[in-house]
Design an enzyme around this catalytic site. Structure first.
Site, mmCIF file in Angstrom:
data_model
loop_
_atom_site.group_PDB
_atom_site.id
_atom_site.type_symbol
_atom_site.label_atom_id
_atom_site.label_comp_id
_atom_site.label_asym_id
_atom_site.label_seq_id
_atom_site.Cartn_x
_atom_site.Cartn_y
_atom_site.Cartn_z
ATOM 1 N N ASN A 64 0.865 -1.176 0.000
ATOM 2 C CA ASN A 64 0.000 0.000 0.000
ATOM 3 C C ASN A 64 0.904 1.229 0.000
ATOM 4 O O ASN A 64 1.655 1.446 0.962
ATOM 5 C CB ASN A 64 -0.865 -0.048 1.264
ATOM 6 C CG ASN A 64 -1.764 1.163 1.393
ATOM 7 O OD1 ASN A 64 -1.715 2.095 0.579
ATOM 8 N ND2 ASN A 64 -2.591 1.161 2.428
ATOM 9 N N SER A 143 -3.168 15.083 -12.726
ATOM 10 C CA SER A 143 -4.428 14.967 -13.463
ATOM 11 C C SER A 143 -4.892 16.365 -13.862
ATOM 12 O O SER A 143 -4.569 17.349 -13.174
ATOM 13 C CB SER A 143 -5.494 14.331 -12.567
ATOM 14 O OG SER A 143 -6.777 14.525 -13.110
ATOM 15 N N TYR A 157 -9.356 14.429 -4.491
ATOM 16 C CA TYR A 157 -8.473 13.940 -5.558
ATOM 17 C C TYR A 157 -7.810 15.127 -6.275
ATOM 18 O O TYR A 157 -6.596 15.123 -6.522
ATOM 19 C CB TYR A 157 -9.324 13.126 -6.523
ATOM 20 C CG TYR A 157 -8.636 12.609 -7.757
ATOM 21 C CD1 TYR A 157 -7.936 11.406 -7.738
ATOM 22 C CD2 TYR A 157 -8.719 13.306 -8.969
ATOM 23 C CE1 TYR A 157 -7.325 10.913 -8.892
ATOM 24 C CE2 TYR A 157 -8.119 12.819 -10.125
ATOM 25 C CZ TYR A 157 -7.430 11.621 -10.076
ATOM 26 O OH TYR A 157 -6.829 11.127 -11.217
ATOM 27 N N ALA A 158 -8.604 16.139 -6.607
ATOM 28 C CA ALA A 158 -8.061 17.321 -7.293
ATOM 29 C C ALA A 158 -7.015 18.006 -6.422
ATOM 30 O O ALA A 158 -5.965 18.447 -6.915
ATOM 31 C CB ALA A 158 -9.197 18.277 -7.648
ATOM 32 N N ALA A 159 -7.275 18.066 -5.116
ATOM 33 C CA ALA A 159 -6.314 18.686 -4.188
ATOM 34 C C ALA A 159 -5.018 17.881 -4.167
ATOM 35 O O ALA A 159 -3.906 18.445 -4.220
ATOM 36 C CB ALA A 159 -6.921 18.752 -2.785
ATOM 37 N N LYS A 161 -3.858 15.903 -6.510
ATOM 38 C CA LYS A 161 -3.169 15.972 -7.802
ATOM 39 C C LYS A 161 -2.512 17.337 -8.019
ATOM 40 O O LYS A 161 -1.486 17.434 -8.700
ATOM 41 C CB LYS A 161 -4.143 15.638 -8.939
ATOM 42 C CG LYS A 161 -4.628 14.187 -8.908
ATOM 43 C CD LYS A 161 -3.480 13.208 -9.048
ATOM 44 C CE LYS A 161 -3.935 11.763 -9.144
ATOM 45 N NZ LYS A 161 -2.805 10.823 -9.241
#
Ligand code: NAD
Length: 250
Positions: A64, A143, A157-159, A161
């Protein structure tokens, strides 16, 4: 072009599926030895099987990336098996959609721990070895969501990336003097299992608005990752390479 990877050892995280799988296969096709990491051992093993079928050399390692202890053991295992690590591709990622008003702290932390801290963990686990050998190529997956936000309810997720971009540029500055290059790839929407339930909405948007009106294939991202990891890209560091079919034109 110097894409010859015959004496290279590459670690690809999250290589049991999608972009990571295609990257591992392409490294092997170019002659590299590949450590195929995934949180799912079966997926990693399947990719190793594909590589071996074509005559390549690879090992499957379950870990992981959110655990520094586990990724340190991954690096130890690669050093025991192949003797060195030349290339790290920080590819493992998760993308569990949730509107911000429903996203709890655990969900936010989980995505940051895999998608951002995982990049730190793997880099930190391998960097001293790369410094000692004065050679390293690090490619990390960001991304378009990290650049312009996402329409798919993935603010965590945006943070993460966006964080990958800042981290990549900073380590690129720190490590250039050790002949370690660090670059980021910014894919648009790629047709992989990651998209989950968001696939239809993303596909519709891409078809309507992208200059190239289709989803990317994993191989189209892997091509750029492998180029950045090769000595053909020896003068590139801190670069952010967008592969999004014209979505952001960045
Ligand atoms: N698919 C897209 O549209 C897209 C767009 C932009 C960026 N990306 C990024 O590309 C990367 C690869 O995505 P993909 O689309 O190939 O996804 P995918 O879901 O097909 O593959 C991701 C792999 O990572 C593994 N993984 C998940 N959590 C892990 C962990 N904690 N430790 C180790 N392995 C773990 C999964 O088991 C899976 O095999 C991700 O970082 C993703 O954010 C994807």
């Amino acid at each position: 072009m110097d894409l010859d990877l015959r004496d290279k050892v590459a670690l690809v995280t999250g290589a049991g599926s999608g972009i990571g799988e295609q990257t591992a296969l392409l490294f092997a096709e170019e002659g590299a030895k590949v450590a195929v990491n995934d949180i799912s051992f079966d997926s990693a093993q399947k990719v190793v099987g594909e590589i071996e079928k074509k005559g390549g050399n690879a090992i499957a390692i379950k870990a992981n990336v959110a655990s520094f202890t586990e990724v340190s053991q991954v690096v130890e295992e690669i050093l025991e098996t192949f003797g060195k690590v030349d290339i790290l591709v920080n590819n493992a990622g998760i993308y569990p959609a949730k509107p911000i008003q429903e996203m709890d702290e655990e969900e936010f932390d989980m995505v940051i721990n895999v998608d951002l801290k995982g990049v730190y963990n793997c880099t930190r686990a391998v960097v001293n070895h790369m410094i000692e050998r004065c050679y390293g190529r690090i490619v990390s997956l960001s991304s378009v969501a990290g650049r312009v936000g996402s329409v798919a309810n993935v603010s965590h997720y945006a943070a993460a990336k966006a964080g990958v971009l800042g981290f990549t540029k900073s380590i690129a500055r720190e490590l250039a003097r050790f002949n370690i290059n660090a670059n980021a790839v910014v894919p648009g929407v790629v047709d992989t299992p990651l998209l989950g339930k968001s696939r239809d909405i993303l596909m519709e948007k891409v078809i309507k608005t992208n200059p190239i009106p289709r989803l990317a294939e994993s191989r189209e991202i892997a091509n750029v990752i492998v180029f950045l990891a090769s000595d053909a890209a020896s003068y590139m560091t801190g670069s952010v390479v967008t592969v999004d079919g014209g979505y952001t034109m960045a």
